[in-house]
Structure formats: structure tokens, C-alpha cells
Motif scaffolding. Structure first.
Motif, short mmCIF file in Angstrom:
data_model
loop_
_atom_site.label_atom_id
_atom_site.label_comp_id
_atom_site.label_asym_id
_atom_site.label_seq_id
_atom_site.Cartn_x
_atom_site.Cartn_y
_atom_site.Cartn_z
N VAL A 17 29.89 -45.40 6.92
CA VAL A 17 31.32 -45.14 6.78
C VAL A 17 32.15 -45.94 7.79
O VAL A 17 33.30 -46.25 7.53
CB VAL A 17 31.61 -43.62 6.90
N TYR A 18 31.56 -46.30 8.92
CA TYR A 18 32.31 -47.06 9.93
C TYR A 18 32.63 -48.46 9.43
O TYR A 18 33.75 -48.94 9.56
CB TYR A 18 31.54 -47.11 11.25
N MET A 104 39.22 -48.53 16.57
CA MET A 104 38.25 -48.00 15.61
C MET A 104 37.08 -47.42 16.39
O MET A 104 37.04 -47.53 17.62
CB MET A 104 37.79 -49.11 14.67
N PRO A 105 36.11 -46.82 15.73
CA PRO A 105 34.92 -46.38 16.45
C PRO A 105 34.28 -47.52 17.25
O PRO A 105 34.25 -48.66 16.80
CB PRO A 105 34.00 -45.88 15.33
N GLY A 106 33.80 -47.17 18.40
CA GLY A 106 33.18 -48.16 19.28
C GLY A 106 32.58 -47.49 20.49
O GLY A 106 32.52 -46.25 20.57
N ILE A 130 50.40 -47.73 19.34
CA ILE A 130 48.96 -47.63 19.58
C ILE A 130 48.40 -46.53 18.69
O ILE A 130 48.92 -45.40 18.68
CB ILE A 130 48.67 -47.28 21.05
N GLY A 131 47.36 -46.85 17.93
CA GLY A 131 46.78 -45.85 17.04
C GLY A 131 45.28 -45.82 17.13
O GLY A 131 44.63 -46.79 17.52
N VAL A 132 44.73 -44.68 16.75
CA VAL A 132 43.29 -44.48 16.67
C VAL A 132 42.94 -44.17 15.23
O VAL A 132 43.53 -43.28 14.62
CB VAL A 132 42.85 -43.33 17.60
N LEU A 133 41.99 -44.92 14.66
CA LEU A 133 41.50 -44.64 13.32
C LEU A 133 40.32 -43.69 13.47
O LEU A 133 39.22 -44.09 13.85
CB LEU A 133 41.09 -45.92 12.59
N ASN A 134 40.58 -42.42 13.19
CA ASN A 134 39.60 -41.36 13.44
C ASN A 134 38.67 -41.22 12.23
O ASN A 134 38.81 -40.31 11.42
CB ASN A 134 40.34 -40.05 13.73
N VAL A 135 37.72 -42.13 12.15
CA VAL A 135 36.80 -42.20 11.01
C VAL A 135 35.76 -41.08 11.10
O VAL A 135 35.03 -40.98 12.09
CB VAL A 135 36.09 -43.57 10.98
N ASP A 136 35.71 -40.24 10.08
CA ASP A 136 34.69 -39.20 9.97
C ASP A 136 34.61 -38.33 11.23
O ASP A 136 33.53 -37.93 11.67
CB ASP A 136 33.33 -39.85 9.69
N GLY A 137 35.78 -38.07 11.84
CA GLY A 137 35.83 -37.21 13.02
C GLY A 137 35.35 -37.85 14.30
O GLY A 137 35.16 -37.17 15.32
N THR A 167 43.32 -40.42 9.87
CA THR A 167 41.96 -40.53 9.35
C THR A 167 41.81 -41.64 8.31
O THR A 167 40.68 -41.96 7.93
CB THR A 167 41.51 -39.20 8.73
N THR A 168 42.92 -42.22 7.84
CA THR A 168 42.83 -43.30 6.86
C THR A 168 43.64 -44.51 7.34
O THR A 168 44.66 -44.35 8.02
CB THR A 168 43.38 -42.87 5.48
N PRO A 169 43.21 -45.72 6.98
CA PRO A 169 43.93 -46.91 7.38
C PRO A 169 45.39 -46.93 6.90
O PRO A 169 46.28 -47.32 7.65
CB PRO A 169 43.13 -48.05 6.75
#
Length: 198
Positions: A17-18, A104-106, A130-137, A167-169
């Protein structure tokens, strides 16, 4: 917004999912005519988003230290590639080239980049979103930790709100493009607190 700096992992992570989210973010960026600024790597999520941007006809600019380029992790097919002397120069140039920032996740490096750019915003050194893409929590724990810092009196609400998260782009892109900067109060808050000390 013409360019977006994306911080993300040099690994793929444990879940497909990432990478799917990286490709989805790339599509939203190209659809909105926003070019990519990133760390210049061709590995992990960094490589995924850069390759997808290029595949879709977008522009990708990488900024990478010479030491990492020498290890052959640099992407050699980008629209632009800046090879710099160290990590400090890398982060400064990425910030200069960008109109906004997304994490993004990292790993640890991604968190370090995110919090440095948040600190610069908090201090009024820039007024970019500044934003965080919170993919799958993935960032649930970080978001909760930041709220705990607010509850414990170490971070102000308006400072915590600088880190937008979705949670979505598409939802994140809308937040970034409609962001209205507020004047920084960090220095004034510190001076006010000092006057209250015994």
C-alpha cells in the motif's frame, strides 16, 4: 503551487500500500501540474514516486549529496538532478525549490526532514504548507504524540496545526493548495513565557 517536496523512505516498507500511495500521489501531482522535488534517489518509495511522475509526463527534480551519488543510489534520468556536498545543503536547496512539503511513510531521515521543515515554519522562516500522507494509519502514533505535546503544554495548537494530515493524496492536495499562512508567534510566545517566570 508549482512544486512539491516529498519526503519518503529509501525503502519500500512492509506493505504494498505504501508504493501504491506513492504512485497515487504522483498522479495527483501531475494532474495538478505540480512538479516533484525530492531526495534524488532511485530506491524505495523515493524511486517509486519519481519514476511514476516521469512515466506520467511530469517533472522531477532530485537533490542528492555526492556521497550518496557515489554509492549509485542517485536517479540519473530525472528532469533535473542537483548533486550537493552534504545533507544540510540538500535540505536547504529542497526547501528553496519547493512551494510545499509532504511526508510519506519513511524512516528516521523522513521524520528528521519533516520536523526540521515544521520547525522552520513555526519560527516563521517560511510560510509554505506542510502535510503528512497518513497511509494505512502509518502516522497515527505521530499525530497522537503531537497532540500529547499540546496537552502537556510544549506545543501550541496553532503550531501543531502546521502539520496537516490526510489519508488520501487528493484530500491532502486540496489542503495544501487552500492553505492560508498565519504569522508565526513562536518568538513572541517565548518572550511572554519568560516574563511569567519567577
Amino acid at each position: 503551487m508549482k512544486s512539491l517536496c516529498v519526503y519518503c523512505g529509501s525503502s519500500y516498507g512492509a506493505k504494498p500500500v505504501y508504493a501504491e500511495a506513492a504512485r497515487a500521489l504522483a498522479k495527483e501531482m501531475v494532474d495538478h501540474h505540480i512538479s516533484l522535488v525530492y531526495g534524488g534517489g532511485n530506491v524505495g518509495l523515493m524511486g517509486v514516486i519519481a519514476n511514476e511522475i516521469l512515466r506520467l509526463g511530469g517533472k522531477a527534480t532530485g537533490v542528492i549529496p555526492q556521497a550518496l551519488m557515489d554509492k549509485e543510489v542517485g536517479h540519473r534520468e530525472l528532469t533535473h538532478l542537483h548533486v550537493v556536498k552534504d545533507m544540510h545543503e540538500r535540505k536547504a536547496l529542497m526547501a528553496e525549490l519547493s512551494d510545499g512539503f509532504v511526508a510519506m511513510p519513511g524512516g528516521i531521515g523522513t521524520l528528521e526532514e519533516l520536523f526540521e521543515i515544521l520547525t522552520w515554519s513555526q519560527l516563521g522562516f517560511h510560510q509554505k504548507p506542510i502535510g503528512v500522507l497518513n497511509v494505512d494509519g502509518f502516522y497515527d502514533g505521530l499525530i497522537a504524540f503531537l497532540q500529547n505535546q499540546v496537552a502537556q503544554g510544549f506545543v501550541k495548537d496553532n503550531q501543531a496545526s502546521l502539520m496537516m494530515h490526510e489519508t488520501t493524496p487528493l484530500a491532502l492536495m486540496i489542503r495544501l493548495q487552500t492553505f492560508v499562512p498565519q504569522p508565526s508567534t513562536k518568538v513572541l510566545d517565548a518572550l511572554a513565557a519568560k516574563t511569567l517566570l519567577p
